[in-house]
Write an enzyme that holds these catalytic residues in place. Sequence first.
Site, PDB file in Angstrom:
ATOM      1  N   HIS A 146       0.600  -4.652  -3.714  1.00  0.00           N
ATOM      2  CA  HIS A 146       0.338  -3.758  -2.591  1.00  0.00           C
ATOM      3  C   HIS A 146       0.754  -4.440  -1.293  1.00  0.00           C
ATOM      4  O   HIS A 146       0.367  -5.590  -1.036  1.00  0.00           O
ATOM      5  CB  HIS A 146      -1.157  -3.406  -2.522  1.00  0.00           C
ATOM      6  CG  HIS A 146      -1.615  -2.510  -3.623  1.00  0.00           C
ATOM      7  ND1 HIS A 146      -1.199  -1.197  -3.740  1.00  0.00           N
ATOM      8  CD2 HIS A 146      -2.446  -2.743  -4.681  1.00  0.00           C
ATOM      9  CE1 HIS A 146      -1.763  -0.653  -4.809  1.00  0.00           C
ATOM     10  NE2 HIS A 146      -2.522  -1.567  -5.406  1.00  0.00           N
ATOM     11  N   CYS A 188       4.964  -0.996  -1.348  1.00  0.00           N
ATOM     12  CA  CYS A 188       5.151  -0.115  -0.198  1.00  0.00           C
ATOM     13  C   CYS A 188       5.805  -0.888   0.950  1.00  0.00           C
ATOM     14  O   CYS A 188       5.460  -2.045   1.191  1.00  0.00           O
ATOM     15  CB  CYS A 188       3.808   0.457   0.250  1.00  0.00           C
ATOM     16  SG  CYS A 188       3.029   1.556  -0.962  1.00  0.00           S
TER      17      CYS A 188
END
Length: 234
Positions: A146, A188
């Site tokens: 993440h 991301c």
Amino acid sequence: MKLSPLSFLLPVALSLLPAAFAEHTSNWAVLVGTSRFWFNYRHLANVLSLYRTVKRLGIPDSQIILMLPDDMACNPRNAFPGTVYSNSDRAVDLYGTNIEVDYRGYEVTVENFIRLLTDRVGDEMPRSKRLLTDENSNILIYMTGHGGDEFLKFQDAEEISAFDLADAFEQMWEKRRYHEILFMIDTCQANTMYSKFYSPNIIATGSSEIGQSSYSHHADNDVGVAVIDRYTYY
């Protein structure tokens, strides 16, 4: 620069141009998952997919550093104990019986990762936990987890920044620890993690631009979570 697909990149990165034969001597891989917890199953599957791929392409375990912060294969929620799958048809067990994990659990930290890259480790560190490269080594560095704009989380406890990574690669170059690096990241806003690179002989590719998310590809209803991310899947 951004390149795709993976099926094209890896064979190119792991092969040699004729002019480079005299310089290149070895191929290495550093494969890093940075997420704990069952709902991040797909990140472990991402790493193990790359692990299986580089082994198939000829890099031996002795030249692969595998960093896994959690053991999904042995998680009590796993409906298929001892296995990890990246596809809902469960045709290939990525965990298998022939896996060598070099950094496990809470050994997967930002400090240990940077020490690994820059060889800032003590003499007591076993060879299996060291990146024993030189100026003639080509290295694939793959990371997944993440992240956001110029940062990647490690186990929801700390972060590595784009500046940290860029400086580590510059130390590697100054210490003659690589010939060429292929850096890949699936998270991301992934491409922001290589926006600060300033060292030579590095090709970087990621799953998403600034402001973009990295999405899972599909879920396995029996496993109960997403089993791989789109970028790594393709």
